[in-house]
Enzyme design. Structure first.
Site, mmCIF file in Angstrom:
data_model
loop_
_atom_site.group_PDB
_atom_site.id
_atom_site.type_symbol
_atom_site.label_atom_id
_atom_site.label_comp_id
_atom_site.label_asym_id
_atom_site.label_seq_id
_atom_site.Cartn_x
_atom_site.Cartn_y
_atom_site.Cartn_z
ATOM 1 N N ASP A 78 0.867 -1.181 0.000
ATOM 2 C CA ASP A 78 0.000 0.000 0.000
ATOM 3 C C ASP A 78 0.903 1.229 0.000
ATOM 4 O O ASP A 78 1.451 1.605 1.042
ATOM 5 C CB ASP A 78 -0.933 0.025 1.206
ATOM 6 C CG ASP A 78 -2.020 1.087 1.072
ATOM 7 O OD1 ASP A 78 -1.716 2.185 0.568
ATOM 8 O OD2 ASP A 78 -3.174 0.811 1.453
ATOM 9 N N ASP B 233 -15.006 -12.982 -6.305
ATOM 10 C CA ASP B 233 -16.353 -12.463 -6.043
ATOM 11 C C ASP B 233 -16.774 -11.484 -7.126
ATOM 12 O O ASP B 233 -17.950 -11.152 -7.235
ATOM 13 C CB ASP B 233 -16.386 -11.764 -4.679
ATOM 14 C CG ASP B 233 -17.773 -11.318 -4.275
ATOM 15 O OD1 ASP B 233 -18.683 -12.164 -4.291
ATOM 16 O OD2 ASP B 233 -17.952 -10.133 -3.947
ATOM 17 N N GLU C 189 -19.861 -7.691 -15.578
ATOM 18 C CA GLU C 189 -20.912 -8.323 -14.776
ATOM 19 C C GLU C 189 -22.270 -7.921 -15.326
ATOM 20 O O GLU C 189 -22.442 -6.773 -15.760
ATOM 21 C CB GLU C 189 -20.776 -7.907 -13.305
ATOM 22 C CG GLU C 189 -19.484 -8.398 -12.667
ATOM 23 C CD GLU C 189 -19.359 -7.977 -11.197
ATOM 24 O OE1 GLU C 189 -20.288 -7.330 -10.671
ATOM 25 O OE2 GLU C 189 -18.336 -8.310 -10.578
ATOM 26 N N HIS D 299 -20.653 -11.775 -7.134
ATOM 27 C CA HIS D 299 -20.522 -10.466 -6.477
ATOM 28 C C HIS D 299 -21.404 -10.376 -5.230
ATOM 29 O O HIS D 299 -22.351 -9.588 -5.143
ATOM 30 C CB HIS D 299 -20.886 -9.341 -7.445
ATOM 31 C CG HIS D 299 -20.265 -8.023 -7.074
ATOM 32 N ND1 HIS D 299 -19.954 -7.055 -7.989
ATOM 33 C CD2 HIS D 299 -19.893 -7.514 -5.865
ATOM 34 C CE1 HIS D 299 -19.429 -6.008 -7.368
ATOM 35 N NE2 HIS D 299 -19.387 -6.271 -6.081
ATOM 36 N N GLY E 130 -20.149 -9.764 -2.071
ATOM 37 C CA GLY E 130 -19.435 -9.137 -0.966
ATOM 38 C C GLY E 130 -20.308 -8.325 -0.029
ATOM 39 O O GLY E 130 -20.107 -8.328 1.185
ATOM 40 N N ALA E 131 -21.289 -7.631 -0.580
ATOM 41 C CA ALA E 131 -22.179 -6.811 0.248
ATOM 42 C C ALA E 131 -23.520 -7.477 0.494
ATOM 43 O O ALA E 131 -24.418 -6.849 1.068
ATOM 44 C CB ALA E 131 -22.408 -5.458 -0.423
#
Length: 536
Positions: free
Chosen positions: A174, A259, A264, A282, A284-285
């Site tokens: 990072d 994910d 998409e 997808h 994740g949420a």
């Protein structure tokens, strides 16, 4: 609310019931199918706000179809489906729920990592086919392995904290994080190439930007161990899918947990052919908690935005971070001082400096520059001025707005001053403060104009007249305004010396026509006059 018509909030995808409850009492809540383009555009025609998830495209065409639109709210983290530049140019606020799904996303990444390590999905499918092949699904332990976290933001940090409990060695890439902060988390910062070479598991947690698209490509995948597993629960496109498929086919990567995908919905990726890949659509949420938190967060932001209040986490507002409680009362003060400044100046200044004085400057007060700029141009341009487009309007007109914070150890109310120069060389100054114990705009006080001391509520319709101090002026002004049916709620006269220049400031109950202002000014020989409407 400033409008007499109830604002319309258009919801284009499913929203948590608790979020609908936040909006129901004060707004006209309507629904449209965001994937049905004609229905979406028709619904936007009357919308003051629109709440979407990921399936609704709020592109330039959709924004143009909504002349009343003030806020676009995405009940989720990403804004890939919102044309943020087009919204900003129109002064439309864009908000999302940046922290609503961070726990769910972190847990999803760990779920994929564990599933890839232990062949969970493949073994489950095998068993459902009536097979019992234990020897085929020998996995690897997590303990003692090196986990490389690419992106140590909020989600990456949560993943690192949780992976530490597995007894792993944590490294991270990072470039924007200080090594000391990483060390506090028990993580060693390394370069990307070193991370790829050393990691047994690589988990990616970066935003999708021009710089990060394809970050893990053919070259990078040739650096990893053949026993490494790669997890991407962040954004599709961060990993080159063709390069990853080739690496898996050639045995240069042991497995992957995905994910997200470049395009998409995705049902035909070559990655789906590999038994060593665990892929989900997808998710994740996709937890009850994340959905509820996202809906509630944006519903509250919509309420603030439609009230004209500052929304600290708006994606296209040039003021980052949370606004401190001590600073919030100064937002209406700075905005109203901006309106008074432009009215008294009679035009747009070349430059304006905002000075904030007092103990309050121990906080970040940079947002007050935004509020003051909004006020400066409120009566100058035809388009609606918002926290979003105010800096653009100032830049387009070549007006430099700066802010200075002056610490003051004395315990006293904060003082905000606006000083500026006009194209003809004149200088203008207005000052104000917030009255202790009075909430909202009602507590905003005007304390000075061009060196004249005042103590007046910055509320309602204000009139200013400059003239030479002499008897009878107050009575003349009162008679003319009263004869026109205008009620005077408050009045002050400030002067520097008897017989010298004076400033009369009045608060009246309704706006005053331009011809009546001119008549009143002429009757008392005013050298300058102005009016400004500060009603909410």
């Amino acid at each position: 609310m400033t409008d007499t018509v109830t604002p319309v909030v258009l919801i284009t995808e499913e929203l948590a019931p608790a979020a609908l409850d936040v909006l129901a009492d004060d707004f006209d809540v309507r629904h449209a199918d965001g994937t049905d383009r004609p229905a979406l555009l028709a619904g936007l025609a009357d919308a003051d706000a629109v709440i979407v998830r990921s399936a609704t495209r709020m592109d330039a065409e959709a924004i143009a179809a909504a002349p009343r639109l003030r806020v676009i709210a995405r009940a989720g983290v990403g804004l890939d489906n919102v044309a943020v530049p087009a919204a900003t140019a129109r002064g439309v606020m864009v908000v999302n729920a940046p922290t609503s799904n961070i726990v769910s996303a972190a847990e999803q990444a760990i779920t994929l990592l564990l599933s890839v390590a232990r062949h969970t999905a493949e073994a489950n499918a095998s068993l459902r086919r009536g097979e019992w092949k234990r020897s085929r699904f020998v996995g690897v332990e997590i303990q003692g392995k090196t986990v490389g976290v690419v992106g140590l933001g909020r989600i990456g940090m949560l993943v690192a904290q949780r992976m530490a409990a597995f007894g792993t060695r944590l490294i991270a890439y990072d470039p924007y994080l200080q090594p000391a902060r990483a060390a506090q988390l028990g993580v060693r910062l390394v370069g990307l190439e070193e991370l790829l070479r050393e990691s047994d598991f690589i988990t990616i947690h970066l935003p999708k930007t021009p710089e990060t698209i394809g970050l893990i490509g053919e070259k990078e995948l040739r650096l990893v161990k053949p026993t490494a597993r790669i997890v991407n629960a962040a954004r599709g496109g961060l990993v080159d899918e063709r390069a990853l498929a080739a690496a898996l086919a050639e045995g240069r990567v042991a497995g992957a947990g995905l994910d997200v995908f470049e395009q998409e919905p995705c049902t035909s990726s070559p990655l789906l052919r590999f038994d060593t890949v665990v892929a989900v659509p997808h998710l994740g949420a996709s937890t009850v908690e994340a959905q509820d938190k996202a809906g509630l967060a944006v519903a509250r932001s919509v309420r603030l935005a439609l009230r004209g209040e500052f929304v600290p986490d708006a994606a296209n507002i040039q003021a980052g971070g949370v606004v401190a409680e001590d600073v919030r009362p100064l937002l209406p003060l700075a905005e109203r001082l901006g309106k008074v400044f432009t009215a008294v100046a009679g035009g747009v200044a070349v430059n304006v400096e905002i000075e904030v004085r007092g103990p309050v400057v121990a906080n970040d007060v940079s947002v007050l520059r935004l509020a003051a700029t909004k006020g400066l141009f409120a009566a100058v341009v035809e388009e609606r001025v918002t926290y979003v487009n105010a800096p653009l309007i100032a830049a387009d007109r070549g007006v430099e707005v700066t802010l200075a914070a002056v610490p003051d150890g004395e315990e006293q109310p904060p003082l905000v001053s606006l000083r500026g120069a006009l194209p003809d060389g004149r200088a203008v100054e207005v000052c104000g403060t917030v009255h202790n114990g009075v909430a909202g705009a009602a507590g905003v006080r005007l304390t000075g104009v061009d060196g004249f001391d005042l103590e007046l509520s910055a509320d309602g319709v204000l009139l200013f007249f400059r003239y030479l101090d002499r008897p009878g002026v107050v009575g003349t002004v009162g008679t003319i305004l009263g004869g026109a049916g205008l009620n005077i709620a408050a009045m002050q006269v400030a002067r520097r010396s008897a017989g010298g220049e004076a400033l009369m400031t009045l608060t009246v109950d309704s706006p005053v026509a331009a011809d009546l202002m001119a008549k009143t000014a002429e009757s008392v020989g005013a050298t300058a006059y102005a009016t400004v409407d500060l009603t909410d």
